[in-house]
Design a protein around this motif. Structure first.
Motif, short mmCIF file in Angstrom:
data_model
loop_
_atom_site.label_atom_id
_atom_site.label_comp_id
_atom_site.label_asym_id
_atom_site.label_seq_id
_atom_site.Cartn_x
_atom_site.Cartn_y
_atom_site.Cartn_z
N SER A 24 0.82 -1.22 0.00
CA SER A 24 0.00 0.00 0.00
C SER A 24 0.85 1.27 0.00
O SER A 24 0.38 2.32 -0.45
CB SER A 24 -0.96 0.01 1.19
N ASP A 31 -8.85 9.33 -2.32
CA ASP A 31 -10.14 8.67 -2.53
C ASP A 31 -10.41 8.35 -4.00
O ASP A 31 -11.24 7.50 -4.30
CB ASP A 31 -11.29 9.53 -1.99
N GLU A 40 -10.90 -8.20 -9.45
CA GLU A 40 -11.53 -7.22 -8.57
C GLU A 40 -11.29 -5.80 -9.06
O GLU A 40 -10.41 -5.54 -9.86
CB GLU A 40 -11.04 -7.36 -7.13
N LEU A 42 -10.93 -2.13 -6.98
CA LEU A 42 -10.82 -1.48 -5.68
C LEU A 42 -10.74 0.03 -5.90
O LEU A 42 -10.00 0.48 -6.78
CB LEU A 42 -9.57 -1.97 -4.95
N THR A 43 -11.50 0.79 -5.12
CA THR A 43 -11.51 2.24 -5.28
C THR A 43 -11.24 2.90 -3.94
O THR A 43 -11.75 2.47 -2.91
CB THR A 43 -12.85 2.74 -5.85
N TYR A 45 -8.12 4.82 -1.40
CA TYR A 45 -6.92 4.29 -0.75
C TYR A 45 -7.25 3.20 0.28
O TYR A 45 -6.59 2.16 0.31
CB TYR A 45 -6.12 5.41 -0.10
N GLU A 46 -8.24 3.42 1.12
CA GLU A 46 -8.54 2.44 2.18
C GLU A 46 -8.92 1.09 1.59
O GLU A 46 -8.47 0.05 2.07
CB GLU A 46 -9.64 2.96 3.11
N GLU A 47 -9.74 1.07 0.55
CA GLU A 47 -10.15 -0.18 -0.08
C GLU A 47 -8.96 -0.86 -0.77
O GLU A 47 -8.80 -2.08 -0.68
CB GLU A 47 -11.28 0.08 -1.07
N VAL A 48 -8.14 -0.07 -1.44
CA VAL A 48 -6.95 -0.63 -2.09
C VAL A 48 -6.00 -1.21 -1.05
O VAL A 48 -5.52 -2.33 -1.18
CB VAL A 48 -6.24 0.43 -2.97
N GLU A 50 -6.65 -2.29 1.98
CA GLU A 50 -7.22 -3.51 2.57
C GLU A 50 -7.12 -4.68 1.59
O GLU A 50 -6.79 -5.80 1.98
CB GLU A 50 -8.67 -3.28 2.99
N GLY A 51 -7.42 -4.43 0.32
CA GLY A 51 -7.31 -5.48 -0.69
C GLY A 51 -5.89 -6.01 -0.81
O GLY A 51 -5.67 -7.22 -0.93
N GLU A 54 -5.08 -8.18 2.28
CA GLU A 54 -5.70 -9.50 2.12
C GLU A 54 -4.92 -10.36 1.12
O GLU A 54 -4.68 -11.54 1.35
CB GLU A 54 -7.16 -9.36 1.67
#
Length: 126
Positions: A24, A31, A40, A42-43, A45-48, A50-51, A54
């Protein structure tokens, strides 16, 4: 991560992926960030982030082989494209996955080059 140019950042990202390092840090905390993977979208920063966490938790033994990296820089923006053979072991199932893939993306120089968009896809063959 101390990179001097956008090409070095892309190469460093590949190496971080191989090593299972935190990914990350290579992405802009924004955002509007978007990352498309093979399966997938991902949109933000937080979602990217976390992805990517994982992904790192559920994969190992990454092989990333770049075949045609092209990077262009203009002032505070850069873009890249590459053909990449990629493989990893899914730690949940033990299955080895591999793809011949296409990578592209955009970077912005925000006190160091960061990805603001990345797209990884595998060509569909008929």
């Amino acid at each position: 991560m101390c990179a001097r140019n956008a090409e070095t950042v892309v190469e460093d990202y590949y190496e971080a992926l191989r090593q299972g390092d935190q990914l990350s840090v290579y992405f802009a905390p924004d955002d509007s960030l978007v990352k498309f993977g093979i399966s997938e979208q991902l949109t933000g920063y937080e979602e990217v982030a976390e992805g990517l966490r994982e992904q790192t938790c559920h994969s190992k033994e990454w092989r990333i082989t770049s075949h045609d990296l092209r990077v262009t820089e203009r002032d505070d923006y850069a873009w890249f494209s590459d053909t990449v053979d990629m493989a990893w072991t899914d730690t949940t199932t033990g299955i080895r996955r591999s793809f011949s893939s296409r990578w592209s993306g955009t970077l912005e120089n925000q006190d160091g080059w960061k990805f603001v968009a990345m797209h990884v896809s595998a060509p569909h063959t008929l």
